[in-house]
Enzyme design. Structure first.
Site, short mmCIF file in Angstrom:
data_model
loop_
_atom_site.label_atom_id
_atom_site.label_comp_id
_atom_site.label_asym_id
_atom_site.label_seq_id
_atom_site.Cartn_x
_atom_site.Cartn_y
_atom_site.Cartn_z
N SER A 121 -2.89 -2.13 9.37
CA SER A 121 -4.03 -2.50 10.20
C SER A 121 -5.18 -2.99 9.33
O SER A 121 -6.26 -3.27 9.83
CB SER A 121 -4.46 -1.32 11.07
OG SER A 121 -4.62 -0.17 10.28
N GLN A 144 0.84 -1.20 0.00
CA GLN A 144 0.00 0.00 0.00
C GLN A 144 0.88 1.25 0.00
O GLN A 144 0.37 2.36 -0.06
CB GLN A 144 -0.89 0.00 1.25
CG GLN A 144 -1.86 -1.18 1.28
CD GLN A 144 -2.60 -1.28 2.61
OE1 GLN A 144 -2.00 -1.37 3.67
NE2 GLN A 144 -3.91 -1.27 2.55
N CYS A 170 1.21 14.89 -22.93
CA CYS A 170 1.94 14.03 -23.89
C CYS A 170 2.38 12.70 -23.29
O CYS A 170 2.99 11.89 -23.96
CB CYS A 170 3.14 14.78 -24.45
SG CYS A 170 4.52 14.93 -23.30
N CYS A 187 5.78 19.84 -17.90
CA CYS A 187 6.53 19.09 -18.91
C CYS A 187 7.15 20.09 -19.90
O CYS A 187 6.75 21.25 -19.96
CB CYS A 187 5.56 18.17 -19.63
SG CYS A 187 6.24 17.24 -21.00
N HIS A 220 -1.13 1.58 -4.56
CA HIS A 220 -1.43 3.01 -4.54
C HIS A 220 -0.45 3.84 -5.36
O HIS A 220 -0.39 5.06 -5.22
CB HIS A 220 -1.48 3.52 -3.09
CG HIS A 220 -2.57 2.87 -2.27
ND1 HIS A 220 -2.54 2.77 -0.91
CD2 HIS A 220 -3.72 2.27 -2.67
CE1 HIS A 220 -3.62 2.14 -0.48
NE2 HIS A 220 -4.34 1.81 -1.52
N ASN A 263 1.96 -7.17 13.18
CA ASN A 263 1.51 -5.78 13.31
C ASN A 263 1.41 -5.42 14.79
O ASN A 263 1.15 -6.28 15.62
CB ASN A 263 0.14 -5.59 12.63
CG ASN A 263 -0.14 -4.14 12.30
OD1 ASN A 263 0.72 -3.46 11.74
ND2 ASN A 263 -1.31 -3.66 12.66
N ILE A 303 3.69 4.07 -1.22
CA ILE A 303 3.98 4.72 -2.50
C ILE A 303 5.44 5.16 -2.60
O ILE A 303 5.82 5.85 -3.53
CB ILE A 303 3.07 5.96 -2.71
CG1 ILE A 303 3.25 6.98 -1.56
CG2 ILE A 303 1.60 5.53 -2.82
CD1 ILE A 303 2.50 8.29 -1.80
#
Ligand SMILES: [Zn+2]
Length: 258
Positions: free
Chosen positions: A206, A118, A147, A165, A136, A228, A120
């Protein structure tokens, strides 16, 4: 019936005994899948933004982070989105920790079928793992909305306001914002790996964020291990629960058995 000690490692086992038992499970497994959340990366200096003390308990300009990190806010107020995003979501100095490194070892030994995360931060890829399903998205991937040219995280860090860009188009991070669906093929791949695993290790999460959390219900294998600090909805089905920190547990496995 054995009672789980609060703050202990579960079923009355010490951390040492838990690590030993987990090692036995890993040794006998051939198709392990690891499902991880924020707790995997906190030791790398990335705050758990959903925990009580994490980022999401605070507010920015009177707005909750959930609102700022939403699809609609990104399109309506991209500059404010990026101010928050640069400050709180990007951690360019973060390095893989013992948990990432141990999973890389398991992939090299051909025991690990895949990592479903999960997070990133891209740290599993940085550690060397190839079969990573980033539910994610990944802050290292950014693309031009005009583009489709791609840009690394540095492009976001080195610019102010809305990063643009060369073609003039606005750049969007390849992360799933609140209000956006998960990437279809990432989900299909993740669910297929979980369904085909003989051991599923759920750690540092969790299991409260849907739809990702429900993926663990696809598991039909032998060993469901939960590592956990707090209880998760999967604990009832688990064959082993370790109430502890995944980085600490995996560090032990690495130390004892290089
Ligand atoms: Zn462009």
């Amino acid at each position: 019936m054995e009672v789980e000690k609060p703050g202990g490692t579960g079923k009355g086992l010490t951390m040492e005994e838990s690590a030993e038992k987990l090692w036995e499970i890993i040794r006998r497994s051939k198709r392990i899948v690891f499902f991880g959340g924020a707790g995997v990366s906190t030791a790398s200096g990335i705050p758990d933004f959903r925990s009580e003390t994490g980022l999401f308990s605070g507010e920015e300009d009177g707005l909750s982070p959930e609102m700022i990190l939403s699809r609609s806010f990104f399109y309506l107020q991209p500059e404010r989105f990026y101010n928050f995003y640069r400050k709180h979501m990007l951690h360019p100095g973060a390095k893989p920790n013992a948990a990432h490194r141990y999973l890389y070892e398991l992939e090299k030994q051909d025991k690990l079928r895949g990592i479903v995360t999960q997070n990133i931060d891209g740290l599993h890829r940085q550690a060397g793992n190839i079969r990573v399903y980033e539910l994610h998205g990944n802050v290292n991937e950014n693309y031009c909305m005009e583009c489709n040219a791609s840009y690394p995280m540095e492009k976001i860090l080195q610019t102010q306001g809305i990063p643009r860009c060369e073609c003039g188009g606005a750049i969007k991070p390849n992360v799933v914002l609140y209000g956006e669906p998960l990437e279809k093929y990432v989900c299909i791949g993740a669910r297929r790996e979980i369904a085909g695993a003989d051991t599923l290790i759920v750690a540092g999460t969790s299991l409260t964020v849907e739809p990702a959390a429900s993926f663990t219900e696809d598991f039909r294998g032998k060993n469901l291990v939960v590592i956990n600090r707090s209880p998760t909805p999967a604990n009832e089905r688990a064959t082993m629960v370790i109430h502890g920190d995944v980085v600490e547990v995996f560090s032990r496995l690495m130390e004892d058995r290089p």
